[in-house]
Scaffold this motif. Structure first.
Motif, PDB file in Angstrom:
ATOM      1  N   ARG A   1     -71.646-101.071  11.450  1.00  0.00           N
ATOM      2  CA  ARG A   1     -71.481 -99.745  10.971  1.00  0.00           C
ATOM      3  C   ARG A   1     -69.883 -99.877  11.999  1.00  0.00           C
ATOM      4  N   ALA A   2     -69.343-101.185  12.113  1.00  0.00           N
ATOM      5  CA  ALA A   2     -67.844-101.674  12.668  1.00  0.00           C
ATOM      6  C   ALA A   2     -67.857-102.653  12.354  1.00  0.00           C
TER       7      ALA A   2
ATOM      8  N   LEU B   1     -67.949-105.056   3.365  1.00  0.00           N
ATOM      9  CA  LEU B   1     -68.508-104.371   3.833  1.00  0.00           C
ATOM     10  C   LEU B   1     -67.161-103.444   4.248  1.00  0.00           C
ATOM     11  N   LEU B   2     -66.519-103.864   5.186  1.00  0.00           N
ATOM     12  CA  LEU B   2     -64.957-103.396   5.685  1.00  0.00           C
ATOM     13  C   LEU B   2     -64.398-103.054   4.492  1.00  0.00           C
ATOM     14  N   ALA B   3     -63.933-103.906   3.471  1.00  0.00           N
ATOM     15  CA  ALA B   3     -63.233-102.994   1.981  1.00  0.00           C
ATOM     16  C   ALA B   3     -64.085-102.510   1.303  1.00  0.00           C
ATOM     17  N   ASP B   4     -65.846-102.446   1.448  1.00  0.00           N
ATOM     18  CA  ASP B   4     -66.041-100.932   0.859  1.00  0.00           C
ATOM     19  C   ASP B   4     -65.709 -99.528   1.902  1.00  0.00           C
ATOM     20  N   ASP B   5     -65.212 -99.935   2.421  1.00  0.00           N
ATOM     21  CA  ASP B   5     -65.388 -98.731   3.982  1.00  0.00           C
ATOM     22  C   ASP B   5     -63.268 -98.503   3.649  1.00  0.00           C
ATOM     23  N   VAL B   6     -62.875 -99.306   3.308  1.00  0.00           N
ATOM     24  CA  VAL B   6     -61.387 -99.063   2.778  1.00  0.00           C
ATOM     25  C   VAL B   6     -61.669 -98.326   1.687  1.00  0.00           C
TER      26      VAL B   6
ATOM     27  N   MET C   1     -73.669 -97.501   0.910  1.00  0.00           N
ATOM     28  CA  MET C   1     -72.850 -96.023   0.152  1.00  0.00           C
ATOM     29  C   MET C   1     -73.144 -95.879   0.817  1.00  0.00           C
ATOM     30  N   LEU C   2     -74.746 -95.180   0.032  1.00  0.00           N
ATOM     31  CA  LEU C   2     -75.502 -94.036  -0.054  1.00  0.00           C
ATOM     32  C   LEU C   2     -75.968 -93.817   0.743  1.00  0.00           C
ATOM     33  N   HIS C   3     -76.345 -94.267   1.842  1.00  0.00           N
ATOM     34  CA  HIS C   3     -77.046 -93.929   2.960  1.00  0.00           C
ATOM     35  C   HIS C   3     -75.658 -94.505   4.087  1.00  0.00           C
ATOM     36  N   PRO C   4     -75.161 -93.782   4.388  1.00  0.00           N
ATOM     37  CA  PRO C   4     -73.891 -94.192   5.466  1.00  0.00           C
ATOM     38  C   PRO C   4     -74.655 -93.879   6.532  1.00  0.00           C
ATOM     39  N   GLN C   5     -74.269 -94.678   7.799  1.00  0.00           N
ATOM     40  CA  GLN C   5     -74.698 -94.993   9.197  1.00  0.00           C
ATOM     41  C   GLN C   5     -73.720 -94.288   9.524  1.00  0.00           C
TER      42      GLN C   5
END
Length: 316
Positions: A30-31, A221-226, A267-271
């Motif tokens: 999540r972070a 994961l961080l690059a996905d979030d950006v 990505m499809l089920h974000p927390q």
């Protein structure tokens, strides 16, 4: 000597126990940025504790407390005075500290130079095989395998193959290229280099081995979030599925890979992101890991300093 023993025990405890504790942290996905900082701070704290343990064993706390000038004189005397070097613990501490520092510096330089050399060779090949697409702002390589990756460096490039362009929709291409640009802007290759250098400097140490794997995963994961800030998550998820089987160069950062399918589910089920209190707690934990060893190592010196100067003041 007590401080040196405590720091040495912490090195053993952290190297063996912290990997299990950090892996159990359910909040990491999540972070990812905070989790990366936690892994890196844990590694730095172990190395710093080892160095400070050697320093504390070689230099008495009372010497530290009497001032920096006298401290440097004491260190010089310790290195030049044969009688001072008769202390077995001091000699061992100096040798161990020097070996640790040399090992970390050597492996760090080796990892960076090797990656730079390989990236330079690949960049030269891309100038011959690739063409710059101004609409995509990326290098396009005529290759059937579906690949999208970035080549870090002073002149970083995002690269995508014609195979990927044929299989992905325009929205998916835009999302995956945003993922790669996030790697370049964040200089994620340097973060990975630090983890790689620590793992190579101290092989088979659980903390560094696990940190190398976890940081590599969290970086993605961080690059996905950006990328998800400007593009729909479903488009990025679809792109990850299309690129899951692609194998990018080892020195590059790619959107696909072994973790792609796990990231698709994320990505499809974000927390929900961490709350303010959880983030503050995490930042405090990182701060403690970074400052704890130095605080413990300097505490006896500070006490000696206060005792010495307070005594001098009272005798006036």
């Amino acid at each position: 000597m007590t401080v040196a023993i405590v720091l040495a025990l912490y090195v053993v405890f952290a190297a063996l126990t912290l990997p299990r504790l950090l892996r159990r942290a359910a909040w990491a996905d999540r972070a990812p940025r905070l989790a990366i900082a936690m892994w890196q701070a844990a590694g730095v704290s172990v190395i710093a504790s080892a160095l400070l343990s050697a320093f504390a064993a070689a230099v008495p706390a009372s010497v530290v407390g009497h001032g920096l000038a006298e401290l440097f004189e004491a260190c010089a005397a310790l290195l030049s005075d044969e009688a001072a070097l008769n202390s077995t613990s001091a000699r061992v501490a100096l040798v161990v500290g020097g070996l640790i520092l040399t090992r970390v510096a050597y492996m760090g330089a080796a990892v960076l130079l090797r990656a730079r050399r390989e990236r330079r060779r690949h960049a030269e090949a891309l100038t011959l095989l690739g063409r710059h697409d101004f609409d995509l702002d990326a290098l396009v390589v005529d290759y059937d395998e579906r690949l999208a990756y970035c080549l870090p460096g002073r002149k970083g490039h995002t690269v995508i193959t014609t195979g990927a362009l044929r299989s992905l929709a325009p929205e998916q291409v835009a999302a995956v290229l945003a993922h790669e640009r996030a790697h370049l802007r964040g200089r994620h290759h340097l973060v990975l280099a630090i983890s790689e250098a620590m793992a190579r400097a101290f092989p088979r140490v659980p903390l560094f081995e696990q940190a190398r794997r976890e940081v590599a995963r969290l970086i993605e994961l961080l690059a996905d979030d950006v990328a998800a800030r400007r593009h729909q998550r479903v488009h990025l998820a679809a792109a990850l599925v299309g690129l899951a089987t692609g194998k990018v160069p080892a020195f590059a950062l790619g959107a696909g890979g072994e973790t792609a399918l796990t990231r698709v589910r994320r990505m499809l089920h974000p927390q929900a992101p961490l709350g303010r209190r959880e983030r503050i707690t995490g930042v405090l934990a990182v701060t403690t890991l970074l400052s704890g060893p130095a605080t413990l190592a300097t505490a006896p010196g500070v006490v000696a300093f206060l005792a010495h100067h307070c005594h001098s003041f009272l005798t006036l």
